[in-house]
Every structure is written in structure tokens, then in C-alpha cells.
Scaffold this motif. Sequence first.
Motif, PDB file in Angstrom:
ATOM      1  N   PRO A 101      -0.393   3.864   4.229  1.00 27.06           N
ATOM      2  CA  PRO A 101       0.175   4.069   5.561  1.00 27.06           C
ATOM      3  C   PRO A 101      -0.873   4.037   6.656  1.00 27.06           C
ATOM      4  CG  PRO A 101       0.104   6.133   4.339  1.00 27.06           C
ATOM      5  CD  PRO A 101      -0.243   5.049   3.373  1.00 27.06           C
ATOM      6  N   PHE A 102      -2.160   4.303   6.295  1.00 26.56           N
ATOM      7  CA  PHE A 102      -3.235   4.216   7.281  1.00 26.56           C
ATOM      8  C   PHE A 102      -4.347   3.339   6.742  1.00 26.56           C
ATOM      9  CE2 PHE A 102      -7.313   5.688   9.053  1.00 26.56           C
ATOM     10  CZ  PHE A 102      -7.076   5.378  10.382  1.00 26.56           C
ATOM     11  N   PHE A 103      -4.711   2.330   7.532  1.00 26.50           N
ATOM     12  CA  PHE A 103      -5.791   1.407   7.197  1.00 26.50           C
ATOM     13  C   PHE A 103      -6.600   1.215   8.474  1.00 26.50           C
ATOM     14  CE2 PHE A 103      -6.937  -3.274   6.296  1.00 26.50           C
ATOM     15  CZ  PHE A 103      -8.116  -2.911   5.683  1.00 26.50           C
ATOM     16  N   SER A 104      -7.789   1.822   8.523  1.00 25.17           N
ATOM     17  CA  SER A 104      -8.535   1.916   9.780  1.00 25.17           C
ATOM     18  C   SER A 104      -8.926   0.567  10.356  1.00 25.17           C
ATOM     19  CB  SER A 104      -9.776   2.792   9.590  1.00 25.17           C
ATOM     20  OG  SER A 104     -10.597   2.289   8.555  1.00 25.17           O
ATOM     21  N   ARG A 105      -8.945  -0.484   9.547  1.00 27.42           N
ATOM     22  CA  ARG A 105      -9.318  -1.794  10.083  1.00 27.42           C
ATOM     23  C   ARG A 105      -8.270  -2.343  11.043  1.00 27.42           C
ATOM     24  NH1 ARG A 105     -13.117  -5.501   6.407  1.00 27.42           N
ATOM     25  NH2 ARG A 105     -12.399  -7.009   7.937  1.00 27.42           N
ATOM     26  N   ARG A 106      -7.089  -1.737  11.089  1.00 26.70           N
ATOM     27  CA  ARG A 106      -6.088  -2.138  12.090  1.00 26.70           C
ATOM     28  C   ARG A 106      -6.520  -1.709  13.493  1.00 26.70           C
ATOM     29  NH1 ARG A 106      -3.536  -5.715   8.960  1.00 26.70           N
ATOM     30  NH2 ARG A 106      -2.249  -4.781   7.318  1.00 26.70           N
ATOM     31  N   TYR A 133      10.871  -0.231   6.010  1.00 30.06           N
ATOM     32  CA  TYR A 133       9.670   0.586   6.148  1.00 30.06           C
ATOM     33  C   TYR A 133       8.602  -0.188   6.915  1.00 30.06           C
ATOM     34  CZ  TYR A 133       5.401   3.111   5.182  1.00 30.06           C
ATOM     35  OH  TYR A 133       4.225   3.785   5.328  1.00 30.06           O
ATOM     36  N   THR A 134       7.979   0.469   7.892  1.00 27.10           N
ATOM     37  CA  THR A 134       6.986  -0.179   8.749  1.00 27.10           C
ATOM     38  C   THR A 134       5.776   0.726   8.919  1.00 27.10           C
ATOM     39  OG1 THR A 134       8.784  -1.244   9.981  1.00 27.10           O
ATOM     40  CG2 THR A 134       6.590  -1.307  10.973  1.00 27.10           C
ATOM     41  N   ALA A 135       4.593   0.186   8.653  1.00 24.32           N
ATOM     42  CA  ALA A 135       3.334   0.917   8.854  1.00 24.32           C
ATOM     43  C   ALA A 135       2.393  -0.005   9.622  1.00 24.32           C
ATOM     44  CB  ALA A 135       2.727   1.335   7.516  1.00 24.32           C
ATOM     45  N   GLU A 136       2.484   0.039  10.948  1.00 21.70           N
ATOM     46  CA  GLU A 136       1.698  -0.874  11.776  1.00 21.70           C
ATOM     47  C   GLU A 136       0.205  -0.563  11.732  1.00 21.70           C
ATOM     48  OE1 GLU A 136       3.254  -1.154  15.724  1.00 21.70           O
ATOM     49  OE2 GLU A 136       5.258  -1.716  15.040  1.00 21.70           O
ATOM     50  N   VAL A 137      -0.154   0.649  11.328  1.00 20.56           N
ATOM     51  CA  VAL A 137      -1.563   1.006  11.187  1.00 20.56           C
ATOM     52  C   VAL A 137      -1.918   1.093   9.706  1.00 20.56           C
ATOM     53  CG1 VAL A 137      -3.368   2.474  12.172  1.00 20.56           C
ATOM     54  CG2 VAL A 137      -1.110   2.473  13.188  1.00 20.56           C
ATOM     55  N   GLY A 138      -1.131   0.470   8.869  1.00 18.37           N
ATOM     56  CA  GLY A 138      -1.351   0.569   7.438  1.00 18.37           C
ATOM     57  C   GLY A 138      -1.519  -0.783   6.789  1.00 18.37           C
ATOM     58  N   TYR A 139      -1.593  -0.752   5.479  1.00 19.28           N
ATOM     59  CA  TYR A 139      -1.658  -1.967   4.674  1.00 19.28           C
ATOM     60  C   TYR A 139      -0.544  -1.884   3.638  1.00 19.28           C
ATOM     61  CZ  TYR A 139      -3.245  -5.523   1.385  1.00 19.28           C
ATOM     62  OH  TYR A 139      -3.304  -6.618   0.556  1.00 19.28           O
ATOM     63  N   VAL A 140       0.578  -2.527   3.949  1.00 20.84           N
ATOM     64  CA  VAL A 140       1.731  -2.576   3.042  1.00 20.84           C
ATOM     65  C   VAL A 140       2.217  -4.025   3.046  1.00 20.84           C
ATOM     66  CG1 VAL A 140       3.964  -1.565   2.434  1.00 20.84           C
ATOM     67  CG2 VAL A 140       2.306  -0.220   3.733  1.00 20.84           C
ATOM     68  N   PRO A 141       1.587  -4.880   2.245  1.00 18.19           N
ATOM     69  CA  PRO A 141       1.887  -6.317   2.331  1.00 18.19           C
ATOM     70  C   PRO A 141       3.275  -6.704   1.854  1.00 18.19           C
ATOM     71  CG  PRO A 141       0.417  -5.869   0.491  1.00 18.19           C
ATOM     72  CD  PRO A 141       0.537  -4.589   1.261  1.00 18.19           C
ATOM     73  N   ARG A 142       3.951  -5.826   1.090  1.00 24.09           N
ATOM     74  CA  ARG A 142       5.248  -6.198   0.532  1.00 24.09           C
ATOM     75  C   ARG A 142       6.239  -5.075   0.776  1.00 24.09           C
ATOM     76  NH1 ARG A 142       6.037  -9.063  -5.310  1.00 24.09           N
ATOM     77  NH2 ARG A 142       8.309  -9.178  -5.337  1.00 24.09           N
ATOM     78  N   ARG A 143       7.474  -5.433   1.156  1.00 25.47           N
ATOM     79  CA  ARG A 143       8.518  -4.447   1.423  1.00 25.47           C
ATOM     80  C   ARG A 143       9.810  -4.873   0.726  1.00 25.47           C
ATOM     81  NH1 ARG A 143       8.734  -3.744   7.826  1.00 25.47           N
ATOM     82  NH2 ARG A 143       8.964  -6.008   7.666  1.00 25.47           N
ATOM     83  N   GLY A 144      10.721  -3.912   0.590  1.00 21.98           N
ATOM     84  CA  GLY A 144      12.021  -4.208   0.008  1.00 21.98           C
ATOM     85  C   GLY A 144      11.965  -4.440  -1.492  1.00 21.98           C
ATOM     86  N   PHE A 145      11.365  -3.501  -2.234  1.00 26.53           N
ATOM     87  CA  PHE A 145      11.250  -3.703  -3.675  1.00 26.53           C
ATOM     88  C   PHE A 145      11.196  -2.365  -4.399  1.00 26.53           C
ATOM     89  CE2 PHE A 145       6.840  -3.178  -2.350  1.00 26.53           C
ATOM     90  CZ  PHE A 145       6.306  -2.378  -3.342  1.00 26.53           C
ATOM     91  N   GLY A 184      -7.153   7.464   1.825  1.00 18.97           N
ATOM     92  CA  GLY A 184      -6.856   7.639   0.407  1.00 18.97           C
ATOM     93  C   GLY A 184      -5.404   7.936   0.117  1.00 18.97           C
ATOM     94  N   PHE A 185      -4.622   8.174   1.154  1.00 19.95           N
ATOM     95  CA  PHE A 185      -3.200   8.478   0.977  1.00 19.95           C
ATOM     96  C   PHE A 185      -2.480   7.213   0.512  1.00 19.95           C
ATOM     97  CE2 PHE A 185       1.079   9.619   1.846  1.00 19.95           C
ATOM     98  CZ  PHE A 185       1.149  10.993   1.975  1.00 19.95           C
ATOM     99  N   GLY A 186      -1.740   7.313  -0.588  1.00 19.72           N
ATOM    100  CA  GLY A 186      -0.970   6.177  -1.074  1.00 19.72           C
ATOM    101  C   GLY A 186      -1.663   5.425  -2.177  1.00 19.72           C
ATOM    102  N   TYR A 187      -1.298   4.147  -2.321  1.00 19.25           N
ATOM    103  CA  TYR A 187      -1.807   3.270  -3.374  1.00 19.25           C
ATOM    104  C   TYR A 187      -2.462   2.042  -2.754  1.00 19.25           C
ATOM    105  CZ  TYR A 187       0.788   6.075  -6.736  1.00 19.25           C
ATOM    106  OH  TYR A 187       1.245   7.117  -7.511  1.00 19.25           O
ATOM    107  N   SER A 188      -3.033   1.207  -3.588  1.00 19.68           N
ATOM    108  CA  SER A 188      -3.782   0.052  -3.086  1.00 19.68           C
ATOM    109  C   SER A 188      -2.926  -0.873  -2.241  1.00 19.68           C
ATOM    110  CB  SER A 188      -4.395  -0.731  -4.257  1.00 19.68           C
ATOM    111  OG  SER A 188      -3.382  -1.185  -5.137  1.00 19.68           O
TER     112      SER A 188
END
Length: 725
Positions: A328-333, A479-491, A320-324
Motif C-alpha cells: 500500500p506504500f511505495f516511497s518511490r511514488r 482497490y486503489t493504492a496510488e502511493v503503493g505498488y499493486v500491479p494486479r487487481r481483481g483476483f 514492509g506492510f503487505g507483500y511483494s
Amino acid sequence: MSKLLLFLFLNLFLAASLSAQKINSDYQLHIQKASSEILIDGALDEQAWLDAEVATDFFMITPMDTSFARVRTDVRMTYDDENLYLLVENFHAVEGPYMVESLRRDFSFGKNDNFLLFMDPFDDQTNGFSFGANAAGAQWDGIMYNGGSVDLSWDNKWSSKVTNYDDKWVFEAKIPFKSIRYKKGITEWGINFSRLDLKTTEKSGWAPVPRQFPSASLAYTGILVWDEAPPQTGANISVIPYALGGFSKDVSSGEEAVYRKEVGLDAKIGLTSSLNLDLTVNPDFSQVEVDRQVTNLDRFELFFPERRQFFLENGDLFAGFGYSTIRPFFSRRIGLNAPIQFGARLSGKINKNWRVGAMNMQTGKVKEDELPAQNFTVLALQRQVGARSNITGLFINKQSLNYNPDPDAEAPIYSQFNRNVGLEYNLASSNNLWTGKAMMLQSFGPDNVGNGFVHAANLKYTAGNLTWSWQHEYVSENYTAEVGYVPRRGFYKANPQVGYRWFPKSEKILSHGPDVSTTFFFNKNGEKTDNTTFLAYNLKWRSQSTFMMWTSTDYVRLQRPFDPTNYSGDTLATGTEHQWYAMGAEFTSKPQSVFTYAFTTRLGGYYANGERYNVTAELGYRFQPYVSITMNAGYNEIHLPEPWNTTSFWLVGPRVDVTMTNTLFFTAFVQYNEQIENINLNTRFQWRFKPASDLFLVYTDNYLPAPFYTKNRSLVLKFTYWWNL
């Protein structure tokens, strides 16, 4: 705007800290120990029920929230040393049969006559549990988070029975104390009851809830008053072993079939009544339903929710940390490309104000992909502030074990580690009118590669008629979140929204009104790269049918090459600018009919001065309560200049749910996705022979549409048993 948002946050933080009085504290149901043994049979014939206090005189939530409910509902609760008991009399207001989809577990709320229990055994107005049933006896259970959201993927051990009479249907349930978590020693729990009656289209609650909020809102619970503190559960250890056999065959590669014979184990250890340790060894999730496919015309990765049981309880602490789009954490990784060997997760309440979450998962090495063994650690600590707000700290570490990449390689295939540290403040006022969050994240990688920063905040106001919100986000390029879901960076993103609803005194129309939003994206130099402005008008009938029509304008300046069909391989160049207008509509029919339907349309411009047309439809028919048939279909047609010309995609998905009883289920569905040239067939048989103990038979096939050719197939027979020590 950011300074104004900070000012509002500080004022609301102070207000939230001072507002600890529960809104519906006058609504109290006293619960006493059962005076007799209780048999779960859907009948009001034990002395314990005759002695129990009755919660009645429910309040209407919709269509209006200013009067008592027309439909009568009576609720009784009691308990013994091991179980919490619930009995509900759901009286009919008008003649006619009940309305349900099927006996499918965790049914769709709006399509079934149902009763739901929402309870807050921590009395923090944020976390809890939900149990219920529809009028045919299908069970509903979920874990509650964020003050009113329910995750129905959570599953636990309890039993219930629904019995239908001429004037009512009765729901009786037995919930073991070992199946829930609650704060030790407290004698008041937050509680509310929700009733949906489709014949009258009335939704009601025991403790009144304003109609702009879901009936699950924990801010508006009444109080369950215990005659003494709920009993301690003693040794609370559950062991859930599984055994499976099956095979999989990759036909397209010509390989031989691979046969599976596996065993594994999950364990739940209740360290206290509100703190739980979950352990898993060689877990398997083959029975989890496959994702519903979508046509992908987006420039970024799509999100599919977590369904695996191990990751769900108290999952909001981590996921639940963060936004859709900033998770930073997405367990499906975890376990995506490598088998999970073992894992442990500690989660729950330490005391009234503190929650803790700690997870460690270990995956194995995959030699053919040169993927090293990896360890995942996630730590979360949450402090409640005020009535319903909280502050959460998060630490995430992904570590490759015994991994020594080639030092002469231009870049290693996999990173040696990736870490994220974050802090988040979640605002929720005592009356739920104000909600929001503010967060910061920092990522770390080897040799400073992947070091980056994130800041985001939003504030939302939800009143009876007016809703408005502001949200902004900043994600650095590195910014890098290898265990997360952050589809877009630099904005940098800014997104204001506003909506208004009128509730006319009409026999047919419940509400109507507009929504307006605009979303801007800027790059690191402050240059606009994207803008979408959206205007919609919404109409909702008292029958629960809904209609929306909308128009929008879009602008995109591409930051990297993009194929607008996500199919051809030809791309538009970086830096090219595109602008278009579009319009569309959506309609959903009333859920009371055995035949239901819904559709969406979209027509207008697209990239490269092109045009895109889209229509989706869903048809459903039910032979209640045993069979539910749905057909989903979507068609996209894209007109672009050369080299794309005209491209079209079909996505078709028929589905059949057969529920022979509320413990015996069969599901079959087909997904034909023309965009990825695949036909997927999935069938699943489930027999719940005891509460939370199952036998699954799952068959999956994937085909190439033309020529019709099998790509791969698999068959799994899996047995699980929930054993309380």
C-alpha cells in the motif's frame, strides 16, 4: 484452507505470546567502560583491549551446524561516553591470501572474507543495526528489520580500520552512539558476530544459528551485558547540507541545456535514544545509482527498490506492510514526476512494546503536465506481542492541493485524494521456525471511486530439512493504492510451496533437494485465470557453487489485451487461453576464484503456441582489492505466429568498479537494452573525505543504438557534509 490457516495462526499467536525466553541467553559478553583511550588503527595495543572480555569459540553455521568452527575468531567490545568500540581478530585457518571483491562499500556477503556485527539494541529480536568489514577494509553497514533482513542502502557516520598480519586480519571500529538508536536504560542488548572465511568455505557465529537461517537472524543473538546503562547521547542533532551544480540536455528534442545550481538540507534530530526526527528541504538524490535494467516480458509493472537515504531508516514500518505485490506504500511514488519541496519523518521506539512512524512529504506543481502540488501523509503504529511478533496499523493519504478538475471532463487526470487504512499481524515464533502474516486493507477515493478491499495471509515453517508454506491473497477490482505498488487487481490467489534438503556426509556436496510450488489465480467469479506449477532440484557444493534445474507448466487466460513481446504493439485478445511447458537451469560458480561466472537458461513454450528461448550469463574478474570487472548479458528469442514472427532482444551490461582506497570509488557501467532501444552510460566518482561526508561527480548519457545518436545527457557535481551539532 483459510479456516485451517486461521486456526494455526491463533495457536501460534498464543505460543508466541508465551515464549519470551531468548534461545541463546546463555551466551553473554560483558562490556565495560574503556580503561584507556582507543586509537582506531587495527592494532591490539591499548590497555582497554587487554582488559576487555573476549568472545571466542565460535560455532560453525555452514557447511554443518553441529560443531565448533575450525577458524578462530576473537571479539572484544568496550565504550566511552560517546562511542561504542569493536576489535576483532580474524585468524587464518589455512595459508593463503584473503579473498575479496574490492574495497567497495556494502560488499556482497558471499564473495568476501568478512566479519559482521549484528546488534539488537532494542532487545525486541526484530530491529537492529549491522556493521562490519571485509578483509581488505571495505565497510559494511545496514539497518536490520523483520528479525534478520539487512538494508544496505542505509548509511551513517562511523569509522574503522583493517590491518593484515601473517596469521590474521584485525578489524577495529568506532561507532558513535549518535549514529544508532537504542532503548534508554536497558543493560542487555541482543548481539551476534558472523565470520565468513572463503578459504575454508566456513561461515560461523558466536551464538549458534541453525544453518537454515541467515547468520543475521536476531532470534538467535546472544546478550551484550553492559556494566551500566549505555550513556545518553545528550543533544543529538545532525545537519547534512548539500550543494550541487551541473547541467542536463535533452538532445533529441533540440532544447537548450538546463543548468542546475541547487542547495538543500537534511537534518536528523534524536528526540530520545530510540526516537528520531528526520527533516529535509529541497532534497536531491542525483548520486543514487540508476536501476539495473531488465528485459520486461511480464504483463504487469516491474518493481525497483528504494535507494534514497531519507526513506530508509525504520522504513519497514511503512514499506514492509503487505507483500511483494501488495504494497500500500511505495516511497518511490513520491517525487516520481514532481520535485519534493520538503518533508518530515518521525520514527522509532516509544518504549519496549511500541514503535511509531509518521511521515509527511510535499511535492511541487508541474505546470506542463498539469500535475498539481501533492501532499503525502503516512502513519504507522506497531505493537509487539509475544517474543518476536507484532501488530501494525497503517494510514496513508495522498492529497492533491488546490486542484479543481474540469467538472465536464469524463474523468479527472489526477484524483483529488486516495487513502488506505490497514491492519497487519506479523507472526515470528521465538525459534523462527514459524513465520507469517495476516493483513487487511481498505482504500477510499472521491465519490467512492477507488474504494476497495484487500485480504492476504501466509504461514511458513522452516526446519533443518523441510520448508513448507501457504499463501493466499484477495484484491478487489476497485482497490486503489496510488502511493503503493499493486500491479494486479481483481483476483484471488492461492500458493502452496514445499521444499526438502538432504545434507549428506560428503566432502564435496553440502546439500541437495527438491522444491515444488503451484500458484493459482481466480477472478471474481471463481474462474481460473492463471496457474504456474514449478518443480526444481537444487544442488549446493561445499565450495559454495550452486546448481538448479527446473521444469514448469503455465496456463493463462488473458484478462486484458497483451503484447507478448512488450515491443511490437500487436496484442493477443482478452479471453484467449494459453498453455505451455518450459524447462531451464541455473549455475553459480564458487566465489573464492578471482574469475567467477554464472548462467541461467530457459527454453520451452510461450503464448499463442509460440516458443521462447532465454540465456543469461555473468562473468566477473577481480584484481583484488582494487578493481572488479563484471559483464552481464542476456538474450531472448521469441517465436510467434504472425504478426509477431521472430523477435529477439539483447540486454548487455559491462561494469567496472575501481576502489583506490576504502574512501575513494569510481564506478562505470553501460546498459544496452535492445527491447527499449536504449544505451545508458553511467559513471560515478565518490570521495568520502570524512565519515558520511562525500563529494560526488556523476555523468549520465542515453543513446539511441542505431543510428548511434545521443538522446540526453547530464553532469552533476555534488558536495555533502555531515555536521554533528
